[in-house]
Design a protein around this motif. Sequence first.
Motif, PDB file in Angstrom:
ATOM      1  N   THR A   1      50.167  10.622   6.204  1.00  0.00           N
ATOM      2  CA  THR A   1      50.891  11.753   5.622  1.00  0.00           C
ATOM      3  C   THR A   1      52.395  11.520   5.618  1.00  0.00           C
ATOM      4  O   THR A   1      53.084  11.960   4.693  1.00  0.00           O
ATOM      5  CB  THR A   1      50.566  13.061   6.365  1.00  0.00           C
ATOM      6  OG1 THR A   1      50.871  12.911   7.762  1.00  0.00           O
ATOM      7  CG2 THR A   1      49.101  13.420   6.207  1.00  0.00           C
TER       8      THR A   1
ATOM      9  N   GLN B   1      48.086  13.527   1.249  1.00  0.00           N
ATOM     10  CA  GLN B   1      47.704  14.886   1.600  1.00  0.00           C
ATOM     11  C   GLN B   1      46.389  14.866   2.359  1.00  0.00           C
ATOM     12  O   GLN B   1      45.467  14.122   2.013  1.00  0.00           O
ATOM     13  CB  GLN B   1      47.563  15.722   0.327  1.00  0.00           C
ATOM     14  CG  GLN B   1      47.206  17.181   0.567  1.00  0.00           C
ATOM     15  CD  GLN B   1      47.042  17.927  -0.744  1.00  0.00           C
ATOM     16  OE1 GLN B   1      46.671  17.339  -1.766  1.00  0.00           O
ATOM     17  NE2 GLN B   1      47.315  19.217  -0.730  1.00  0.00           N
ATOM     18  N   HIS B   2      46.318  15.678   3.404  1.00  0.00           N
ATOM     19  CA  HIS B   2      45.076  15.838   4.154  1.00  0.00           C
ATOM     20  C   HIS B   2      44.180  16.767   3.341  1.00  0.00           C
ATOM     21  O   HIS B   2      44.416  17.970   3.253  1.00  0.00           O
ATOM     22  CB  HIS B   2      45.396  16.425   5.531  1.00  0.00           C
ATOM     23  CG  HIS B   2      44.212  16.605   6.414  1.00  0.00           C
ATOM     24  ND1 HIS B   2      44.239  17.417   7.539  1.00  0.00           N
ATOM     25  CD2 HIS B   2      42.965  16.095   6.368  1.00  0.00           C
ATOM     26  CE1 HIS B   2      43.056  17.396   8.123  1.00  0.00           C
ATOM     27  NE2 HIS B   2      42.273  16.605   7.429  1.00  0.00           N
TER      28      HIS B   2
ATOM     29  N   VAL C   1      42.126  11.704   3.225  1.00  0.00           N
ATOM     30  CA  VAL C   1      43.507  11.744   2.747  1.00  0.00           C
ATOM     31  C   VAL C   1      43.606  10.989   1.425  1.00  0.00           C
ATOM     32  O   VAL C   1      42.903  10.001   1.201  1.00  0.00           O
ATOM     33  CB  VAL C   1      44.493  11.124   3.767  1.00  0.00           C
ATOM     34  CG1 VAL C   1      44.552  11.947   5.047  1.00  0.00           C
ATOM     35  CG2 VAL C   1      44.143   9.673   4.087  1.00  0.00           C
TER      36      VAL C   1
END
Length: 265
Positions: free
Chosen positions: A154, A160-161, A175
Amino acid sequence: MSGVLDHTMIRVGDLEESLEWYQTNLNYEEKGRWEADTFTNVYIGPEEMHEDGAMLELTENHDTDEYDVGDAWGHIAVRVPEDELEEAYQELMDNGVEDYRDPESCSYNYAFVKDPDGHEIEIVKRDPELGARWSLDHTMIRVEDADEALGFWTRKFEYQHTGRWESDSFANYFVKPEDAADEAMAVELTYNYDGRSYEMGDAWGHLAVRADDLSDYWETLMEREADDYRDPESCDNNYAFTTDPDGHEIEILERDFDADSLFPA
């Protein structure tokens, strides 16, 4: 800064056998080939690939045909439509693929097979709008510290998770770039709660991230204190490599789909 996942590289003992396996069973086609003095690289993937879709890179080293799979890498996952999991698995069985983990043993949520070199391939159910049948959905790697691994992706890559799944003994975290298409491949980080460590082996090679500008992307990674494993200059400014906290190699490269070859000249 955003870089879609371009490919996953695996090493194979017999390139032609592996090509036939993926072409016969997953309907993959050869996208590009690079012949070097000591190795051969071949990109493969579905015929109808989204521009953000990922390829599989097969590497055959000319001096060996034996590799250790290890356990630091888990699997690649390929997509089938939600209502075709059992049908797709049966097709593979009819082709003579070894019955490894069938849909019933996985509560009809997914299934697993192995390629000729023992790389595990998960078959996952997805909405048909999320990519061509058999397209790469994610690559799973195992990590020893979930917080550190998530922080790496990240912060260093601005990924993005996008999802998680918690069980009694392990957790999975997904991710990928925030602005990536749904068809793009994700990275699945698997964290086992028992504190085990992992052996990298040499059958798995690397993940690759596509950059708009290799030099700028690399400079940003260095500013964010990523591992300076193989910088662009050491790779003739064609690509570069960093590693995650667990030692998984990550290639950074530019991609010109209009060039005569997907490989550097």
